[in-house]
Design a protein around this motif. Sequence first.
Motif, PDB file in Angstrom:
ATOM      1  N   GLN A 149     -37.432 -42.270 -41.630  1.00  0.00           N
ATOM      2  CA  GLN A 149     -36.890 -41.030 -41.096  1.00  0.00           C
ATOM      3  C   GLN A 149     -36.141 -41.286 -39.791  1.00  0.00           C
ATOM      4  N   ASP A 150     -36.463 -42.383 -39.137  1.00  0.00           N
ATOM      5  CA  ASP A 150     -35.731 -42.777 -37.936  1.00  0.00           C
ATOM      6  C   ASP A 150     -35.567 -44.295 -37.953  1.00  0.00           C
ATOM      7  N   ARG A 151     -34.336 -44.732 -38.174  1.00  0.00           N
ATOM      8  CA  ARG A 151     -34.008 -46.154 -38.095  1.00  0.00           C
ATOM      9  C   ARG A 151     -32.921 -46.298 -37.040  1.00  0.00           C
ATOM     10  N   THR A 152     -33.338 -46.712 -35.861  1.00  0.00           N
ATOM     11  CA  THR A 152     -32.427 -46.781 -34.723  1.00  0.00           C
ATOM     12  C   THR A 152     -32.288 -48.219 -34.236  1.00  0.00           C
ATOM     13  N   GLN A 153     -31.042 -48.624 -33.973  1.00  0.00           N
ATOM     14  CA  GLN A 153     -30.747 -49.930 -33.396  1.00  0.00           C
ATOM     15  C   GLN A 153     -29.878 -49.711 -32.156  1.00  0.00           C
ATOM     16  N   ILE A 154     -30.322 -50.223 -31.035  1.00  0.00           N
ATOM     17  CA  ILE A 154     -29.542 -50.142 -29.800  1.00  0.00           C
ATOM     18  C   ILE A 154     -29.493 -51.537 -29.171  1.00  0.00           C
ATOM     19  N   TYR A 155     -28.294 -51.971 -28.821  1.00  0.00           N
ATOM     20  CA  TYR A 155     -28.096 -53.275 -28.196  1.00  0.00           C
ATOM     21  C   TYR A 155     -27.377 -53.066 -26.863  1.00  0.00           C
ATOM     22  N   LYS A 156     -27.913 -53.663 -25.803  1.00  0.00           N
ATOM     23  CA  LYS A 156     -27.336 -53.534 -24.469  1.00  0.00           C
ATOM     24  C   LYS A 156     -27.116 -54.918 -23.859  1.00  0.00           C
ATOM     25  N   ALA A 157     -26.053 -55.025 -23.065  1.00  0.00           N
ATOM     26  CA  ALA A 157     -25.793 -56.271 -22.342  1.00  0.00           C
ATOM     27  C   ALA A 157     -25.115 -55.937 -21.022  1.00  0.00           C
ATOM     28  N   ALA A 158     -25.417 -56.736 -19.999  1.00  0.00           N
ATOM     29  CA  ALA A 158     -24.807 -56.533 -18.688  1.00  0.00           C
ATOM     30  C   ALA A 158     -24.497 -57.880 -18.057  1.00  0.00           C
ATOM     31  N   LEU A 159     -23.317 -57.995 -17.479  1.00  0.00           N
ATOM     32  CA  LEU A 159     -22.903 -59.166 -16.708  1.00  0.00           C
ATOM     33  C   LEU A 159     -22.660 -58.692 -15.281  1.00  0.00           C
ATOM     34  N   THR A 160     -23.381 -59.250 -14.319  1.00  0.00           N
ATOM     35  CA  THR A 160     -23.360 -58.763 -12.942  1.00  0.00           C
ATOM     36  C   THR A 160     -22.884 -59.847 -11.981  1.00  0.00           C
ATOM     37  N   HIS A 161     -22.049 -59.443 -11.036  1.00  0.00           N
ATOM     38  CA  HIS A 161     -21.615 -60.342  -9.961  1.00  0.00           C
ATOM     39  C   HIS A 161     -22.015 -59.727  -8.624  1.00  0.00           C
ATOM     40  N   ARG A 162     -22.669 -60.529  -7.764  1.00  0.00           N
ATOM     41  CA  ARG A 162     -23.068 -60.082  -6.426  1.00  0.00           C
ATOM     42  C   ARG A 162     -22.447 -61.022  -5.389  1.00  0.00           C
ATOM     43  N   TRP A 163     -22.072 -60.442  -4.250  1.00  0.00           N
ATOM     44  CA  TRP A 163     -21.459 -61.233  -3.194  1.00  0.00           C
ATOM     45  C   TRP A 163     -21.862 -60.684  -1.824  1.00  0.00           C
ATOM     46  N   ASN A 164     -21.464 -61.420  -0.799  1.00  0.00           N
ATOM     47  CA  ASN A 164     -21.746 -61.024   0.582  1.00  0.00           C
ATOM     48  C   ASN A 164     -23.241 -60.773   0.780  1.00  0.00           C
ATOM     49  N   GLU A 165     -24.048 -61.758   0.383  1.00  0.00           N
ATOM     50  CA  GLU A 165     -25.501 -61.707   0.515  1.00  0.00           C
ATOM     51  C   GLU A 165     -26.108 -60.489  -0.193  1.00  0.00           C
ATOM     52  N   GLY A 166     -25.524 -60.153  -1.334  1.00  0.00           N
ATOM     53  CA  GLY A 166     -26.060 -59.071  -2.146  1.00  0.00           C
ATOM     54  C   GLY A 166     -25.632 -57.685  -1.737  1.00  0.00           C
ATOM     55  N   ARG A 167     -24.800 -57.577  -0.707  1.00  0.00           N
ATOM     56  CA  ARG A 167     -24.359 -56.247  -0.277  1.00  0.00           C
ATOM     57  C   ARG A 167     -23.337 -55.658  -1.232  1.00  0.00           C
ATOM     58  N   GLY A 168     -22.644 -56.512  -1.960  1.00  0.00           N
ATOM     59  CA  GLY A 168     -21.705 -56.043  -2.963  1.00  0.00           C
ATOM     60  C   GLY A 168     -22.187 -56.391  -4.360  1.00  0.00           C
ATOM     61  N   GLU A 169     -21.976 -55.485  -5.307  1.00  0.00           N
ATOM     62  CA  GLU A 169     -22.444 -55.711  -6.681  1.00  0.00           C
ATOM     63  C   GLU A 169     -21.551 -54.949  -7.654  1.00  0.00           C
ATOM     64  N   VAL A 170     -21.203 -55.597  -8.761  1.00  0.00           N
ATOM     65  CA  VAL A 170     -20.474 -54.943  -9.835  1.00  0.00           C
ATOM     66  C   VAL A 170     -20.992 -55.479 -11.164  1.00  0.00           C
ATOM     67  N   SER A 171     -21.127 -54.603 -12.153  1.00  0.00           N
ATOM     68  CA  SER A 171     -21.669 -54.987 -13.459  1.00  0.00           C
ATOM     69  C   SER A 171     -20.774 -54.480 -14.577  1.00  0.00           C
ATOM     70  N   LEU A 172     -20.543 -55.339 -15.546  1.00  0.00           N
ATOM     71  CA  LEU A 172     -19.900 -54.962 -16.803  1.00  0.00           C
ATOM     72  C   LEU A 172     -21.009 -54.619 -17.784  1.00  0.00           C
ATOM     73  N   LEU A 173     -20.979 -53.401 -18.337  1.00  0.00           N
ATOM     74  CA  LEU A 173     -22.050 -52.901 -19.191  1.00  0.00           C
ATOM     75  C   LEU A 173     -21.522 -52.635 -20.592  1.00  0.00           C
ATOM     76  N   LEU A 174     -22.236 -53.134 -21.588  1.00  0.00           N
ATOM     77  CA  LEU A 174     -21.864 -52.949 -22.986  1.00  0.00           C
ATOM     78  C   LEU A 174     -23.042 -52.359 -23.746  1.00  0.00           C
ATOM     79  N   LYS A 175     -22.745 -51.487 -24.718  1.00  0.00           N
ATOM     80  CA  LYS A 175     -23.809 -50.929 -25.548  1.00  0.00           C
ATOM     81  C   LYS A 175     -23.270 -50.600 -26.936  1.00  0.00           C
ATOM     82  N   HIS A 176     -24.095 -50.884 -27.948  1.00  0.00           N
ATOM     83  CA  HIS A 176     -23.819 -50.458 -29.320  1.00  0.00           C
ATOM     84  C   HIS A 176     -25.064 -49.771 -29.859  1.00  0.00           C
ATOM     85  N   ALA A 177     -24.893 -48.614 -30.463  1.00  0.00           N
ATOM     86  CA  ALA A 177     -26.022 -47.859 -31.009  1.00  0.00           C
ATOM     87  C   ALA A 177     -25.722 -47.459 -32.441  1.00  0.00           C
ATOM     88  N   ASP A 178     -26.731 -47.599 -33.302  1.00  0.00           N
ATOM     89  CA  ASP A 178     -26.641 -47.212 -34.710  1.00  0.00           C
ATOM     90  C   ASP A 178     -27.911 -46.437 -35.050  1.00  0.00           C
TER      91      ASP A 178
END
Length: 753
Positions: free
Chosen positions: A186-215
């Motif tokens: 009655q419920d067959r759910t598939q969710i896939y997540k991935a993140a690639l993160t870059h941090r700089w300036n001793e961690g004060r700056g951060e940006v992440s590329l986020l991907l998701k697929h859901a079925d």
Amino acid sequence: MKNVCKIGLIGPLVLFGCFRPLGVKGQPVSVQDTLNLRNTASKEVGNRNVMLNASDATKPREVNIGLPGTTGGTEIMEDGLPVSYYFWPYMSYMNWRGGVSYKKSALMSLSESALLSGNVGYTLNSETRLGADRTEAHLDYTLNHFGSQKFDVGIAGKIAEGWYYSIGSFQNFDPGSNRLEFARYQDRTQIYKAALTHRWNEGRGEVSLLLKHADNIYIRDSKGPFIYVGDGSVRLMEGFDLGKDSYMPSDGLITYQDVVTGEIRTGNLHDMNHSHGNEIGLAGKYQSDDGGLLKYSLRYKRARSNWTSNGLAGLSYVDNETGYATPDGSPYEGNVQSRYSLYYRGAVSDILGTLEYNRSLAGHDLRIGLNQWHNRVEMKTMTSNWAHTVEANPQHLSYNGLSFWGFNTGAEYYDGRENKLSLYASDDWQIRKDLSLSYGIRLEYYHIDGHSPMNPTTDDRYNDRSEGFNLAKEGVKLTAFNYNWFNPIATAGLHYALSGSFGLTADYLFNRQHPRLEDFAGQDYANLAPVDVQLGRFGVYYRNGWVNLVSTLSYIRKTNYKSRSQFTANIDGVDETRTASINYDIATTGWTTDVVLTPFKGFQLHYLLTWQKPRYRNFDTTLTFSDGTPHDFSFSGRKVTGVSELLMEIDPSYSIDRWRFWLSFRYFSKQYINKPNTLYFNPRWETFGGIDYRLNSHISLSANVVNFLNQKGASGSIAAADLVTEPSMYRDYLMSGSFIRPFTTELSVKMNF
């Protein structure tokens, strides 16, 4: 489309919310922390066990605020953006299930929800788990005695200096407690997540590329027959085990008429409830030298939403001359369950972006943010009438030689766009040590345009939803719409400490909303009047070493409550369903007391008591069925159906060494079935419990029980009950409705390395 449930349907509605001076995990905090409105407690609401849902294990329960529940339930945000621009038609549970892929999930306060999203109600806020210097692995495996299995796994770590990763997968295999013969799950759910993160300036700056697929394939049918005794109680129908027996024919086939082309098609419910989506996003932050914090989030989503609602349109007894027949063609005499199926198909594209700046300055915690949210939807809704026998694993019945009939009497179609450009700002001001003020505003410029088959005026009837309606039908025309509106939202909260342990709290919320795309889906032109919600609360709090208490008086009113609901009447022996657009107001007064007791080490008791009086206002309408007889409705002053006046939550827990024992009780007083308030269900309890054992610092085990009192939790409505004021005819009345989850045992193991 606003409400998919037939009018009068009762859901697991819960209480009035309130401010509580508690930390995220429900531990008492100091009065000074309570007065600091920028701390976690003022922005989030603890002790609500929002993922303990007695009706559905796949989504958070809806924490009601004195208004009827919504089809979409609790709104969910992910990394600063809504999981879906709007719950309709791509529902949040289709691509979000929480779990180990998130480092945090917490319920936002009403004011915070309004400022950040324009939402009226509580919002569940979640943040993706990102990689760090230390590699982490998380696993959560849960199974129950009905054969459901859930796998939730995530890994996060470091790739190279300044670069990090995280990946996760959620897999649900749930056959349901009432197994459907046409579907393995009655419920067959598939969710896939991935993140690639870059941090700089001793961690004060951060940006992440986020991907998701859901079925997602979701075919829940938590319905069944039972006997309404007449005094608010129900008893089981002989031969049907509510919650465990299937109430759907074994073939799972639905015939419908395509609302665009007019073609008659037959589909399998397995395929008709298959949705999927893909998204890509960017999220980041930067801490400046002066202490300011800049946060940003951007996401693009493309999704296909397909699902059905197979509503209960009526249950009646027929003789062998009525026209009903069994699959072999023999005339049928007996009980007939009428069904009203709605098949939704939506194509959704979202582009969402949020930019926010925070800074503390001279006793002020300041915040300013900008939303640019764009949504494009093409939505088709097809409707069919059909019937089956009243028994476990019922037989499909034909009527006058037809297996399905009455196509598209409630059909909907629209193709359009919404765009929100919003500026919001807030200030949490510590005026003195004993006095603090919080205030905020959201200014939303809202654009909507598109086209749909509406009647432009009351004199035009060429788009009426007669049987067989479709866009290719002669005379049907598309009507264009294009509007720009301004939606203001304002919040304010004041907290004053009269002593070291006693103080006063007050808050106010105003929220204006204008019509959404779904409001342009029906045959009549949308009501363009704005919906205004006003909420005011005043209360006291008290705290000492083992008591933390808040008690508030509340008032909430929502004007121009818009819904498209299904009404059923029995015309010449056949249940006939019509969809009507309804507009009315709802007002609720309430009193809430919320207390946490910690009388000795290891023990905690959370108790929440709510008394409320939700009433309809300005609720008058007329509906005409095929016999030409108009039915007048006037429900102003009546109690709102499906909402209890008295609610309680009781949550005791005790921890010792590596063990934790917990219970959760929820009490719902009498709930009315119909709007004249002549029929009702008696009070009920929803219950949960569990034992947690920490094997070591990495592995923990849990054994949980849902509905350990084994209450059937029947709820629903009676066909045409909203047209009847004399309740005597419904004594020992065979009806059908929904049920909460039956007695269920669950085992789970969690591993964190």
